[in-house]
Design an enzyme around this catalytic site. Structure first.
Site, PDB file in Angstrom:
ATOM      1  N   LYS A   1     -22.799  -7.505  22.071  1.00  0.00           N
ATOM      2  CA  LYS A   1     -22.365  -8.816  21.614  1.00  0.00           C
ATOM      3  C   LYS A   1     -22.815  -9.874  22.621  1.00  0.00           C
ATOM      4  O   LYS A   1     -23.003  -9.597  23.809  1.00  0.00           O
ATOM      5  CB  LYS A   1     -20.833  -8.851  21.495  1.00  0.00           C
TER       6      LYS A   1
ATOM      7  N   GLU B   1     -26.414  -8.878  18.892  1.00  0.00           N
ATOM      8  CA  GLU B   1     -25.784  -9.973  18.163  1.00  0.00           C
ATOM      9  C   GLU B   1     -25.518 -11.114  19.121  1.00  0.00           C
ATOM     10  O   GLU B   1     -25.007 -10.904  20.221  1.00  0.00           O
ATOM     11  CB  GLU B   1     -24.474  -9.516  17.514  1.00  0.00           C
TER      12      GLU B   1
ATOM     13  N   ASP C   1     -17.537   0.851  17.303  1.00  0.00           N
ATOM     14  CA  ASP C   1     -17.784  -0.114  16.238  1.00  0.00           C
ATOM     15  C   ASP C   1     -19.226  -0.095  15.746  1.00  0.00           C
ATOM     16  O   ASP C   1     -19.477  -0.329  14.563  1.00  0.00           O
ATOM     17  CB  ASP C   1     -17.436  -1.531  16.713  1.00  0.00           C
TER      18      ASP C   1
ATOM     19  N   PHE D   1       0.800  -1.214   0.000  1.00  0.00           N
ATOM     20  CA  PHE D   1       0.000   0.000   0.000  1.00  0.00           C
ATOM     21  C   PHE D   1       0.845   1.282   0.000  1.00  0.00           C
ATOM     22  O   PHE D   1       0.336   2.346  -0.335  1.00  0.00           O
ATOM     23  CB  PHE D   1      -0.945   0.018   1.206  1.00  0.00           C
TER      24      PHE D   1
ATOM     25  N   HIS E   1     -23.607   2.948  12.896  1.00  0.00           N
ATOM     26  CA  HIS E   1     -24.856   2.264  12.549  1.00  0.00           C
ATOM     27  C   HIS E   1     -26.073   2.854  13.264  1.00  0.00           C
ATOM     28  O   HIS E   1     -27.070   3.229  12.637  1.00  0.00           O
ATOM     29  CB  HIS E   1     -24.776   0.778  12.891  1.00  0.00           C
TER      30      HIS E   1
ATOM     31  N   LYS F   1     -29.354  -1.579   3.664  1.00  0.00           N
ATOM     32  CA  LYS F   1     -30.374  -2.584   3.959  1.00  0.00           C
ATOM     33  C   LYS F   1     -31.751  -2.098   3.492  1.00  0.00           C
ATOM     34  O   LYS F   1     -32.097  -0.931   3.633  1.00  0.00           O
ATOM     35  CB  LYS F   1     -30.387  -2.906   5.456  1.00  0.00           C
TER      36      LYS F   1
END
EC number: 1.1.1.49
Length: 516
Positions: free
Chosen positions: A366, A242, A261, A107, A266, A208
């Site tokens: 999670k 999740e 994250d 890279f 989101h 979505k």
């Protein structure tokens, strides 16, 4: 290109999805997990539906030394495993695979970019791609500035105000920074070499089908929009749970955690879409302008009383679907004394005319009880004059927009139980599911977003000011958690809906988290 499945919900409503122009897509980090699981299956599905440009090529740029056919065979196995359309159509796979080329390089190596430049010039002649480029950065975030600068140095990206015959765009995966200062630094660096309309910051949740349907649902149905305010809505809960743990992402998770994250990107995208004002048009900037206004109106989190508005958690050992699973601290590449969060619950308020006083409850985690992402809108309770004691808070009208799994929308209302006995009221549910209603599986989010990046529609991508405004909200919270000792971790067992103390966020006002 007139397939109604791919009709551009957010584009000018008189037009279908614009046809993508000839182009080459260059994927940096092409031997990684994202390419195998998402990008190549998405490109394959676009190809078999006829949604890729006729004149198209894909260059896989990665550091590993691989032969061309070896790489193509690996992709074939990945698509057999991860594509939503099965089985793989070998007749369509062959012409698709012949448009994929492997390019080994580092890279930060000048010579490797010069070789890439010459190879792309060859592909332009061979595949008639006319110099148009989509560069997809599926790499670790630390490589973003390096790659963008190298692309500029080697004149692989060009100023479209000068270049009218060809275009170049760069798709950047999240995270875009890890706090406000890093996001500002990255933004400043990237903007040295690219115009804002060349930068496509991808958040796959925006691809979505149910998320795209949010604006249609709100603004194309007269029954809902008049009720979409603090006069009729009691609270809104956005949940992303999740059942899986962090898997092989231990090193990344130790640096990032749940807020960076999942929540900063989101959940904030979902919150802004569900609460934004009607845009002046369905154009990209009109919609993103309204999203930014929502983010700017969110009340800063009271850091002096942070525990009243934000709860952090970490999963310990437990059971998922009857199977014993280990705790976060036992995961690979995780500090056995880690205080990183795998669960967060928040109470936020939007201080504007529409939403004043309505709490927005966000939670993500999670190793939760099950996999689910949804937006639950609870309407105000009716006055208790007619049906005293017969309608409680569990019977409040509830609208649920399910994003995953089983994408769809459900509405819970109160009805009389049939019979001649005393009046009895019971909640019932009306349910709509994409799969059963339209008879087909919705396209994967990456299919839509890749298509839009080639078309040049930035609506479903985050704009720079969106990202920075979100970081401005959450950076003080991250710093507060960093500067105070976190004790009592792990504080919830795998297979639960998070720590018990998350309930205090809702219970202080007599509300409760929805039992999904």
């Amino acid at each position: 290109m007139n397939d109604p499945t791919f009709a551009n919900t957010f584009a000018d409503q008189e037009n279908q999805l614009k046809p993508a122009q000839p182009c080459v897509m260059v994927i940096f980090g092409a031997t990684g997990d994202l390419t195998a699981r998402k990008l190549m299956p998405a490109l394959y599905n676009l190809a078999i539906q006829g949604l890729l440009p006729k004149d198209f090529a894909c260059v896989a740029f990665a550091r590993r030394d691989k032969k061309q056919e070896e790489f193509r065979q690996e992709l074939y196995e990945d698509i057999k495993k991860y594509s939503r359309t099965q089985p793989v159509d070998d007749k369509k796979w062959k012409p698709f695979s012949e448009k994929i080329f492997y390019h080994q390089g580092n890279f930060d190596n000048h010579d490797d970019y010069e070789r890439l430049k010459k190879f792309l010039a060859t592909l332009d002649k061979q595949c008639n791609t006319k110099g148009n480029r989509v560069f997809y950065l599926a790499t670790q975030p630390s490589f973003f500035p390096v790659i963008v600068e190298q692309l500029h140095k080697h004149k692989l990206v060009y100023n479209e105000k000068v270049e009218h015959e060809r275009w170049s765009r760069v798709v950047i995966e999240k995270p875009f920074g890890h706090d406000l200062n890093s996001a500002l630094s990255l933004q400043k660096h990237v903007k040295q070499f690219l115009e804002e309309n060349q930068i496509y910051r991808i958040d796959h949740y925006l691809g979505k089908e149910t998320v795209q349907n949010l604006l249609v649902f709100r603004f194309a149905n007269s029954i809902f929009e008049p009720l979409w305010n603090n006069r009729y809505i009691d609270n809104i809960q956005i949940t992303m749970g999740e059942s899986i743990g962090i898997g092989t992402r231990g090193r990344f998770w130790e640096e990032a955690g749940i807020l960076r994250d999942i929540v900063q990107n989101h959940l904030m995208q979902l919150m802004s879409l569900v609460s934004m004002e009607p845009p002046v048009s369905m154009g990209a900037n009109a919609i993103r302008d309204e999203k930014v206004k929502v983010l700017q109106a969110i009340r800063p989190i009271d850091i002096n009383n942070v525990d009243d508005y934000a709860v952090l958690g970490q999963y310990g050992p437990g059971y998922i679907n009857g199977e014993e699973v280990k705790g976060y601290r036992e995961e690979d590449n995780v500090d056995p004394h880690s205080v990183q969060g795998t669960f967060v619950a928040l109470e936020l308020f939007i201080d504007n005319w529409r939403w004043s006083g309505v709490p927005f409850y966000l939670r993500a985690g999670k190793r939760m009880a099950k996999r689910v992402t949804e937006i639950a809108i609870t309407f105000n309770q009716v006055p208790g004059v007619l049906f005293k004691g017969k309608v409680d808070k569990k019977g409040q009208t509830l609208l649920v927009i399910r994003i995953q799994p089983d994408e769809g929308i459900s509405l819970r209302i109160n009805c009389k139980v049939p019979g001649l006995s005393a009046l009895s009221i019971q909640p019932v549910k009306m349910d709509f599911r994409y799969g059963t209603s339209f008879g087909e599986t919705p396209p994967d989010a990456y299919e839509r977003l890749i298509c839009d990046s080639m078309v040049g529609d930035g609506t479903l991508f985050a704009r720079g000011d969106e990202v920075l405004t979100s970081w401005k909200l959450y950076t003080p919270l991250l710093e507060a958690w960093q500067n105070r000792p976190r004790t009592g971790f792990p504080n919830y067992s795998a297979g639960r809906w998070g720590p018990e103390n998350a309930n205090r966020i809702t219970e202080k006002t007599g509300r409760s988290w929805r039992l999904v």
